[in-house]
Design a protein around this motif. Structure first.
Motif, PDB file in Angstrom:
ATOM      1  N   LEU A   1      -1.207  -3.780   4.697  1.00  0.00           N
ATOM      2  CA  LEU A   1      -0.418  -4.233   3.557  1.00  0.00           C
ATOM      3  C   LEU A   1      -0.605  -5.730   3.402  1.00  0.00           C
ATOM      4  CD1 LEU A   1       1.795  -3.623   1.391  1.00  0.00           C
ATOM      5  CD2 LEU A   1       3.483  -4.121   3.176  1.00  0.00           C
ATOM      6  N   TYR A   2      -1.034  -6.162   2.221  1.00  0.00           N
ATOM      7  CA  TYR A   2      -1.243  -7.587   1.966  1.00  0.00           C
ATOM      8  C   TYR A   2       0.040  -8.203   1.435  1.00  0.00           C
ATOM      9  CZ  TYR A   2      -6.213  -7.028   2.807  1.00  0.00           C
ATOM     10  OH  TYR A   2      -7.428  -6.770   3.393  1.00  0.00           O
ATOM     11  N   LEU A   3       0.594  -9.123   2.200  1.00  0.00           N
ATOM     12  CA  LEU A   3       1.823  -9.797   1.798  1.00  0.00           C
ATOM     13  C   LEU A   3       1.538 -10.934   0.826  1.00  0.00           C
ATOM     14  CD1 LEU A   3       3.486  -9.984   5.332  1.00  0.00           C
ATOM     15  CD2 LEU A   3       3.717  -8.185   3.603  1.00  0.00           C
ATOM     16  N   VAL A   4       0.473 -11.675   1.116  1.00  0.00           N
ATOM     17  CA  VAL A   4       0.025 -12.760   0.229  1.00  0.00           C
ATOM     18  C   VAL A   4      -1.481 -12.642   0.101  1.00  0.00           C
ATOM     19  CG1 VAL A   4      -0.159 -15.244  -0.107  1.00  0.00           C
ATOM     20  CG2 VAL A   4       1.908 -14.291   0.925  1.00  0.00           C
ATOM     21  N   LYS A   5      -1.986 -12.584  -1.132  1.00  0.00           N
ATOM     22  CA  LYS A   5      -3.425 -12.476  -1.346  1.00  0.00           C
ATOM     23  C   LYS A   5      -3.862 -13.528  -2.352  1.00  0.00           C
ATOM     24  CE  LYS A   5      -7.017  -8.978  -1.656  1.00  0.00           C
ATOM     25  NZ  LYS A   5      -7.308  -7.539  -1.791  1.00  0.00           N
TER      26      LYS A   5
ATOM     27  N   LYS B   1      -7.753   2.677  -0.607  1.00  0.00           N
ATOM     28  CA  LYS B   1      -7.702   1.268  -0.252  1.00  0.00           C
ATOM     29  C   LYS B   1      -6.639   1.011   0.810  1.00  0.00           C
ATOM     30  CE  LYS B   1      -7.590  -3.302  -2.410  1.00  0.00           C
ATOM     31  NZ  LYS B   1      -7.412  -4.040  -3.680  1.00  0.00           N
ATOM     32  N   ASN B   2      -7.042   0.278   1.849  1.00  0.00           N
ATOM     33  CA  ASN B   2      -6.138  -0.187   2.905  1.00  0.00           C
ATOM     34  C   ASN B   2      -5.744   0.893   3.907  1.00  0.00           C
ATOM     35  OD1 ASN B   2      -6.214  -2.582   1.457  1.00  0.00           O
ATOM     36  ND2 ASN B   2      -4.233  -2.221   0.471  1.00  0.00           N
ATOM     37  N   LEU B   3      -6.214   2.130   3.744  1.00  0.00           N
ATOM     38  CA  LEU B   3      -5.850   3.211   4.657  1.00  0.00           C
ATOM     39  C   LEU B   3      -7.108   3.773   5.314  1.00  0.00           C
ATOM     40  CD1 LEU B   3      -3.790   5.299   5.808  1.00  0.00           C
ATOM     41  CD2 LEU B   3      -4.341   6.723   3.811  1.00  0.00           C
ATOM     42  N   SER B   4      -7.048   4.008   6.621  1.00  0.00           N
ATOM     43  CA  SER B   4      -8.163   4.636   7.328  1.00  0.00           C
ATOM     44  C   SER B   4      -7.615   5.598   8.372  1.00  0.00           C
ATOM     45  CB  SER B   4      -9.062   3.590   7.996  1.00  0.00           C
ATOM     46  OG  SER B   4      -8.359   2.892   9.011  1.00  0.00           O
ATOM     47  N   ILE B   5      -8.373   6.660   8.587  1.00  0.00           N
ATOM     48  CA  ILE B   5      -8.023   7.645   9.607  1.00  0.00           C
ATOM     49  C   ILE B   5      -9.260   7.895  10.460  1.00  0.00           C
ATOM     50  CG2 ILE B   5      -6.183   8.798   8.326  1.00  0.00           C
ATOM     51  CD1 ILE B   5      -8.182  10.863   7.395  1.00  0.00           C
TER      52      ILE B   5
ATOM     53  N   ASN C   1      -4.257 -16.110   2.918  1.00  0.00           N
ATOM     54  CA  ASN C   1      -3.806 -14.713   2.858  1.00  0.00           C
ATOM     55  C   ASN C   1      -2.950 -14.361   4.077  1.00  0.00           C
ATOM     56  OD1 ASN C   1      -5.280 -14.414   0.523  1.00  0.00           O
ATOM     57  ND2 ASN C   1      -6.981 -13.326   1.469  1.00  0.00           N
ATOM     58  N   TRP C   2      -1.968 -13.483   3.836  1.00  0.00           N
ATOM     59  CA  TRP C   2      -1.162 -12.901   4.909  1.00  0.00           C
ATOM     60  C   TRP C   2      -1.213 -11.384   4.780  1.00  0.00           C
ATOM     61  CZ3 TRP C   2       1.333 -15.027   9.067  1.00  0.00           C
ATOM     62  CH2 TRP C   2       1.483 -16.420   9.081  1.00  0.00           C
ATOM     63  N   SER C   3      -1.499 -10.717   5.884  1.00  0.00           N
ATOM     64  CA  SER C   3      -1.546  -9.251   5.871  1.00  0.00           C
ATOM     65  C   SER C   3      -0.893  -8.702   7.125  1.00  0.00           C
ATOM     66  CB  SER C   3      -2.989  -8.737   5.762  1.00  0.00           C
ATOM     67  OG  SER C   3      -3.710  -9.044   6.940  1.00  0.00           O
ATOM     68  N   VAL C   4      -0.409  -7.468   7.026  1.00  0.00           N
ATOM     69  CA  VAL C   4       0.156  -6.787   8.173  1.00  0.00           C
ATOM     70  C   VAL C   4      -0.452  -5.391   8.228  1.00  0.00           C
ATOM     71  CG1 VAL C   4       2.174  -6.086   6.817  1.00  0.00           C
ATOM     72  CG2 VAL C   4       2.261  -5.982   9.316  1.00  0.00           C
ATOM     73  N   THR C   5      -0.923  -4.998   9.394  1.00  0.00           N
ATOM     74  CA  THR C   5      -1.529  -3.679   9.589  1.00  0.00           C
ATOM     75  C   THR C   5      -0.689  -2.878  10.567  1.00  0.00           C
ATOM     76  OG1 THR C   5      -3.766  -4.527   9.193  1.00  0.00           O
ATOM     77  CG2 THR C   5      -3.579  -2.426  10.356  1.00  0.00           C
ATOM     78  N   PHE C   6      -0.379  -1.657  10.186  1.00  0.00           N
ATOM     79  CA  PHE C   6       0.354  -0.730  11.049  1.00  0.00           C
ATOM     80  C   PHE C   6      -0.637   0.309  11.586  1.00  0.00           C
ATOM     81  CE2 PHE C   6       3.182  -2.272   7.725  1.00  0.00           C
ATOM     82  CZ  PHE C   6       4.261  -2.747   8.457  1.00  0.00           C
ATOM     83  N   GLY C   7      -0.553   0.589  12.868  1.00  0.00           N
ATOM     84  CA  GLY C   7      -1.465   1.556  13.468  1.00  0.00           C
ATOM     85  C   GLY C   7      -0.727   2.533  14.361  1.00  0.00           C
TER      86      GLY C   7
END
Length: 454
Positions: free
Chosen positions: A244-248, A192-196, A256-262
């Motif tokens: 990463l979901y900060l607020v769900k 969940k939440n991770l992709s490559i 909702n608030w989310s942050v994605t690192f790439g």
């Protein structure tokens, strides 16, 4: 009874468009700076990336259509699933996304009180993203890697046996061509939440440079030198994303608030290239006096490693804030074993997208995608100890076509503009002021979904 349903007409339609795009793809460029390295490097941008400052390393589709193709990070290919309740009990729809874009470059060159303008349009990209399952997707497409196009004329005095001469000769330098790539990529979400993801690309194209030396005496001979480099080789690049979901809030997803690192990396690669050179000395009456040809030489062009990192912050489906940074050390570049005086290139980008109400809008304006961005780049060229900086502002709009329901094959017309400048008019260099326009469309369709009909 149970019956498998496939969108065959849409499948054939999209593949025919894709094939036509590949067959007719071409690029065009008018920039004296493109005579260095492998030409003027082209950012791997879809219209979405283009209008948001070239960002996208940490951007992926959310849970509602329309879906877009992100060319910045192959890990984004895994996000093509709409989680809804359907009759087959699959938990959602797999939405394929097809995109194509045209770009028009309006360029003004200025230096030492002189200026020139050009206008060139070409097919910018064509791409197709297909979700195979809820956690696995593939993509394919065609994009330009670099373009070369310049026409430079200089006048200089020639010496004879070390004695300065007043004879002025004219030197004409021309360059044409470019490198494109066809890519096939895949992405997988192992948890969940991770992709490559990864891309394998086939690079192809030709770079042709010619030089004419013309003497004013009609009884003299002029010399034509033509160099052609043909490139046919493979490369690869890799990417990863984590959200990463900060607020769900399940009841109010708009909160909702989310942050994605790439992150992305393209390892250094030695491109296989064929080198041909032809030198002809000819009289003005057309008589060839001397011809030298060297064909079939095979060598390597080393492209240095490039890496990038990005972060995307989302508030529901409405607000998207993206930040990207890429680095490539061009001091490691070599051309048939010869190095050039190139430096590391850096790019910084920031972009914002706003969709007032993506799901169940009350008005058409609430479905429109509004985008802006800014990009700052340090070019790999450092001429006369003068760094070349590229600054640009961008803006774009996505105009939905048809219904917003996922079953209704959502489509979007994308329009974007970028205004910027690169270089400087000091130290006998050129300042390039440009306006770039990009027009594209996105078409989504659900494929490989089994539906139940009674």
């Amino acid at each position: 009874m149970n019956k498998a349903f496939y969108s065959s007409p849409a499948f054939i339609f999209i593949l025919s468009l894709f094939s036509a795009g590949v067959a007719s793809a071409q690029t065009s460029d008018i920039s004296p700076y493109s005579r260095y390295g492998i030409g003027d490097l082209q950012a791997q941008n879809s219209v979405l990336n283009f209008s948001m400052g070239g960002t996208g390393i940490a951007y992926h589709n959310d849970a509602s259509t329309p879906f877009f193709v992100n060319l910045k990070n192959p890990a984004s290919y895994a996000y093509g699933f709409v989680p809804i309740e359907d009759s087959a009990g699959t938990g959602g729809l797999k939405m394929a996304a097809f995109e194509a874009g045209l770009q028009d470059n309006i360029l003004n060159l200025s230096s030492q009180g002189q200026s020139a303008s050009s206008n060139n349009a070409y097919l910018a990209y064509v791409a197709l993203n297909i979700p195979i399952s809820r956690h696995f997707g593939i993509a394919m497409g065609l994009t330009p890697v670099s373009t070369e196009g310049y026409n430079i004329t200089t006048n200089s005095a020639v010496d004879s046996d070390g004695v300065p001469s007043k004879t002025i000769v004219q030197n004409n330098y021309q360059g044409t061509g470019g490198i494109s790539k066809v890519f096939l990529g895949a992405a997988y979400a192992p948890c969940k939440n991770l992709s490559i993801g990864a891309n394998v690309s086939y690079l192809f194209g030709n770079l042709t440079n010619t030089e004419d030396i013309i003497f004013p005496d009609p009884n003299a001979f002029y010399t034509l030198k033509a160099e052609n480099v043909g490139i046919h080789s493979f490369s690869s690049d890799f990417g990863v994303m984590y959200t990463l979901y900060l607020v769900k809030n399940l009841e109010h997803p708009e909160k909702n608030w989310s942050v994605t690192f790439g992150a992305t990396i393209a390892p250094s690669v030695n491109l296989t290239a064929n080198y041909n050179i032809l030198t002809v000395s000819q009289s003005y009456s057309g008589i060839n006096m001397d011809t030298l040809q060297d064909s079939g030489a095979v060598g390597k062009i080393r492209i240095p490693m490039m890496w990038g990192a990005g972060i995307t912050i989302k508030k529901g489906d409405s607000w998207t804030f993206s930040f990207d940074h890429t680095v490539q050390n061009w001091s490691q570049f070599s051309y048939f074993g010869q190095t050039e005086n190139l430096s590391s290139s850096y790019t910084y980008g920031v972009g914002i997208q706003y969709v007032p109400k993506k799901d169940f809008p009350k008005t058409y304006a609430q479905r429109v995608h509004y985008r802006i961005g800014y990009s700052y780049s340090l070019n790999y060229l450092d001429l006369y100890n003068t760094p070349l900086i590229d600054r640009s502002f961008s803006a774009g709009i996505g105009l939905p076509i048809g219904f917003s329901n996922a079953y209704e094959h959502p489509a979007v017309i994308n329009i974007a503009v970028k205004v910027g400048s690169m270089g400087t008019s000091t130290n006998n260099l050129l300042l390039e002021n440009y306006v770039q326009l990009m027009f594209g469309f996105t078409f989504d369709d659900h494929w490989f979904d089994k539906r139940k009909f009674n």
